[in-house]
Design an enzyme around this catalytic site. Structure first.
Site, PDB file in Angstrom:
ATOM      1  N   GLY A   1      12.644 -11.659   6.953  1.00  0.00           N
ATOM      2  CA  GLY A   1      13.051 -12.553   8.036  1.00  0.00           C
ATOM      3  C   GLY A   1      14.360 -12.104   8.641  1.00  0.00           C
TER       4      GLY A   1
ATOM      5  N   GLY B   1       9.028  -1.380   6.182  1.00  0.00           N
ATOM      6  CA  GLY B   1       7.608  -1.161   6.411  1.00  0.00           C
ATOM      7  C   GLY B   1       7.186  -1.488   7.835  1.00  0.00           C
ATOM      8  CG  ASN B   2       2.997  -1.269   9.041  1.00  0.00           C
ATOM      9  OD1 ASN B   2       3.458  -0.141   9.125  1.00  0.00           O
ATOM     10  ND2 ASN B   2       1.724  -1.511   8.788  1.00  0.00           N
TER      11      ASN B   2
ATOM     12  CB  THR C   1      11.133  -3.341   8.538  1.00  0.00           C
ATOM     13  OG1 THR C   1      11.109  -4.283   7.465  1.00  0.00           O
ATOM     14  CG2 THR C   1      12.555  -2.885   8.790  1.00  0.00           C
TER      15      THR C   1
ATOM     16  CB  THR D   1       5.086   0.777   2.876  1.00  0.00           C
ATOM     17  OG1 THR D   1       3.928   0.244   2.216  1.00  0.00           O
ATOM     18  CG2 THR D   1       4.689   2.053   3.584  1.00  0.00           C
ATOM     19  CB  ILE D   2       5.777   0.553  -2.926  1.00  0.00           C
ATOM     20  CG1 ILE D   2       5.826   1.314  -4.248  1.00  0.00           C
ATOM     21  CG2 ILE D   2       4.930  -0.709  -3.019  1.00  0.00           C
ATOM     22  CD1 ILE D   2       6.550   0.560  -5.350  1.00  0.00           C
ATOM     23  CG  ASP D   3       1.375  -1.683  -0.802  1.00  0.00           C
ATOM     24  OD1 ASP D   3       1.827  -1.630  -1.965  1.00  0.00           O
ATOM     25  OD2 ASP D   3       1.144  -2.744  -0.210  1.00  0.00           O
TER      26      ASP D   3
ATOM     27  CE1 TYR E   1       8.615  -9.110  -7.301  1.00  0.00           C
ATOM     28  CE2 TYR E   1       7.033 -10.035  -8.848  1.00  0.00           C
ATOM     29  CZ  TYR E   1       7.603 -10.005  -7.592  1.00  0.00           C
ATOM     30  OH  TYR E   1       7.159 -10.866  -6.617  1.00  0.00           O
ATOM     31  CG  MET E   2       8.534  -4.335 -15.287  1.00  0.00           C
ATOM     32  SD  MET E   2       7.575  -4.181 -16.792  1.00  0.00           S
ATOM     33  CE  MET E   2       8.396  -2.790 -17.566  1.00  0.00           C
TER      34      MET E   2
END
Length: 525
Positions: free
Chosen positions: A242, A266-267, A269, A295-297, A448-449
Site C-alpha cells: 500500500g 513485483g507487478n 510495485t 518476485t520470489i514466485d 516465511y523461513m
C-alpha cells in the site's frame, strides 16, 4: 524454460494497458491518481479490438515487427526534455581514481575505454524456432509458427550520461513482501552510484508509505553503510504494502530533490513505478524511475528468472527433505510441503525436480481432483500400498477451486488465498481414517523461513548485475523501465510490457513434462 503463454495465442498489434482500481486509499482521490494498482493490468478495449492479426495480409510480419519495436521502445528523458544535455560518462573502469566534486569531462584516461553499450545493441527475446504449434511448449504468433525476430534493448553503461553526478539525489525503495536478495540489490545500487560520483543517496523506509509518513525519515546510504548488508536476509530499508497517491509521491520527490528513483518490487510495485514515471513526464520533470523486478514466485513476464527464485528453490529442499524423512520413517507416512506460488508453480516444480523426493506436485496452472478414482487421495493410497510412504508438494495458489472463496484482499489488492496445504492435510487424514487405515501425516509450510533467507551465490550474482544495470539505465537517461535477464543476457524493458499479466507455467512445456517424469504422477482429473 517453461513457455510463457499457450500456443497460437494471437499477439496484439497494440499494447495499450491500464490499471483497474483496488481499494480506495483516499476517497477524494480519483482512480487514475491512486498508487495501489493490482498485480494484473487489464488490456484496454481499444487494444482488444486489434487483438487478431490479419494473417492474409502479405505485410503482416513487417507490421507486427514494427509494432513490437514501438511497444518495446524504452522511454528516455529527451522524450520530455528534447534539449536535455548529455555528458561524457563518469563510469570508466580503466581509471579508478575518485572523480572530483566538480564534474568536468569524466574519468581521465590515456585511451578510450571500450566497455560501453551502444544504444542500438539488442538482445533476442525468443531463441527457439518452433516448426509446429503442436511442439511441446510452442509459442506461435500465427498458425504456421512463422519466425519473427523480436529484439529488446541491451542493458549496460552508456558512453553519454544525462545527469551530472554531483547534482543527483538518488532514492531506493523496497515494496511488497520480503525476498532473498533485496539487500544485495540495494548494496550494488549504492556502490555503482558512488562509482559514477553520486554523493547523495537515500533509502525510503517501508515502501511507498515512506514518502508520506512524517514519522519515517529517509536513510542516508553509502558504501560504508551497505558494505555487509548482503550477508543478511530481509531489507535494510524495510518493506510494506500500500501507500499514498502518485501525486503525493511525486510531490514528495520534488520537495526532497530526488531525481533518480530505484524501485524494487513485483507487478503491483512496478505498476506504481510506471504511474510515478508518467506523472513525472506530465510535469516535465527530469527524473529517472527505474525498476528492479522482485518476485520470489518468478512470475514476471519475458524474463528468464527474477532474484530470490533460485534461493527459494534451494531453501525449499530443506523442507522437502524433512518431509521425506518424516514420511519415510513413519508407518504409512505422508509428508506435505506447501511452497510459494500464487498464480504460478515455478518454485514447486523446480523444487520437486531438484529434490527427487516428490511423488505428487500440484501447481495453480493444472487443475486436479482430490477425490474420485483418479484423484490425488486415491494415488496416495496407491503409493502407501506400493512403497509405504509418499511426499506431496503443493504451490499456495493451487486448487483454489476446491476451497471456499472469500472477497478479502491484502494491502496490495491481492485476493487472500485459501490455505490449500491445510485443506489437503485435513482431507488426507479424513480419507485414510474413513478407510480404517490411518496415515501419519506431517505438514510443513516453510514460506516465511524461505523469504527471510539471504540470497545464495546464484541470486547474489543476479542481484549484483541487476543493481549495476539499474544505475546504468538511469544515468543513460532512461525512465519507466525495468531491468531483467533475458536468454542469459541483461536487457531493459518498458514497464507496461512486463506487468501486463503474471507469467505462468505452461503445462505443455518440456520442463513440466520433466517434472511429471520425475514424480511419476498421473493426471488427477
Amino acid at each position: 524454460m517453461a513457455a510463457l503463454s499457450p500456443p497460437i495465442k494471437p499477439a496484439p498489434l497494440a499494447s495499450t494497458t491500464t490499471a483497474r482500481a483496488d481499494h480506495a486509499l483516499l476517497s477524494s482521490v480519483s482512480y487514475a491518481k491512486r498508487i495501489r494498482i493490482p498485480r494484473r493490468i487489464q488490456v484496454r478495449a481499444e487494444a482488444a479490438k486489434q487483438a487478431s492479426i490479419d494473417f492474409s495480409d502479405p505485410d503482416w510480419k513487417s507490421e507486427y515487427q514494427t509494432d513490437f519495436e514501438a511497444r518495446f521502445r524504452i522511454p528516455h528523458i529527451t522524450d520530455v526534455i528534447p534539449d536535455a544535455a548529455s555528458y561524457p560518462s563518469t563510469f570508466c573502469l580503466k581509471m579508478r581514481s575518485p572523480i572530483s566534486s566538480q564534474f568536468v569531462e569524466g574519468y581521465p584516461s590515456d585511451e578510450a575505454w571500450h566497455g560501453y553499450i551502444n544504444n542500438d545493441d539488442r538482445v533476442l527475446l525468443k531463441v527457439i524456432r518452433f516448426s509446429s504449434p503442436t511442439s511441446a511448449g510452442a509459442e506461435c504468433i500465427d498458425p504456421n509458427c512463422s519466425w519473427i525476430e523480436q529484439w529488446v534493448h541491451r542493458a549496460g553503461p552508456r558512453e553519454k550520461i544525462y545527469f551530472k553526478p554531483e547534482e543527483v539525489k538518488a532514492a531506493i525503495v523496497t515494496c511488497g513482501g520480503l525476498c532473498p536478495g533485496l539487500n544485495d540489490v540495494i548494496r550494488q545500487i549504492v556502490i555503482t552510484l558512488e562509482i559514477y560520483g553520486v554523493k547523495q543517496i537515500v533509502g525510503i523506509p517501508f515502501g511507498y508509505r515512506g514518502f508520506s509518513d512524517t514519522n519515517l525519515a529517509e536513510m542516508p546510504l553509502s558504501r560504508k553503510v551497505v558494505q555487509n548488508i548482503h550477508l543478511s536476509g530481509g531489507s535494510l530499508l524495510g518493506v510494506s504494502r500500500g501507500g499514498p497517491t502518485v501525486t503525493d509521491i511525486v510531490e514528495s520527490m520534488e520537495e526532497r530533490g530526488i531525481n533518480m528513483l530505484f524501485v524494487l518490487g513485483g507487478n503491483g510495485t512496478h505498476a506504481g513505478a510506471h504511474a510515478i514515471h508518467e506523472e513525472c513526464r506530465k510535469r516535465g520533470l527530469k527524473i529517472a524511475v527505474v525498476g528492479v523486478p522482485k518476485t520470489i514466485d518468478n512470475d514476471i513476464l519475458l524474463m528468464d528468472k527474477t532474484f530470490g527464485f533460485d534461493t527459494a528453490v534451494e531453501e525449499a529442499q530443506r523442507a522437502i527433505n524433512s518431509a521425506y524423512i518424516e514420511a519415510h520413517s513413519a508407518y504409512r507416512g505422508v509428508g506435505i510441503v506447501k511452497l510459494m506460488g500464487r498464480s504460478s508453480g515455478f518454485i514447486a516444480m523446480q523444487a520437486s525436480l531438484a529434490s527427487g523426493q516428490i511423488d505428487v506436485c500440484l501447481i495453480p496452472e493444472v487443475k486436479f481432483n482430490l477425490h474420485g478414482p483418479h484423484g490425488v487421495l486415491n494415488h496416495l493410497k496407491y503409493l502407501l500400498e506400493r512403497k509405504g510412504s509418499a511426499v506431496l508438494c503443493v504451490a499456495e495458489g493451487a486448487g483454489q477451486d476446491l476451497l471456499q472463496k472469500t472477497n478479502a484482499t491484502d494491502a496490495s489488492g491481492n485476493i487472500v488465498l485459501g490455505d490449500i496445504g491445510v485443506h489437503i492435510q485435513q482431507e488426507v487424514k479424513k480419507f485414510f481414517k474413513e478407510m480404517e487405515h490411518p496415515a501419519d501425516v506431517k505438514y510443513i509450510d516453510p514460506t516465511y523461513m524461505i523469504r527471510a533467507c539471504r540470497a545464495n551465490a546464484s541470486d547474489g550474482i543476479l542481484c549484483t548485475v541487476l543493481g549495476q544495470n539499474a544505475v546504468h539505465g538511469a544515468f543513460g537517461g532512461y525512465s519507466g523501465i525495468t531491468v531483467g535477464i533475458c536468454n542469459t543476457h541483461y536487457a531493459y524493458f518498458p514497464i507496461p510490457e512486463v506487468i501486463a499479466q503474471a507469467k505462468v507455467l505452461d503445462p505443455n512445456s518440456r520442463m513440466w513434462h520433466r517434472c511429471l517424469t520425475s514424480t511419476g504422477q498421473p493426471d488427477f482429473m
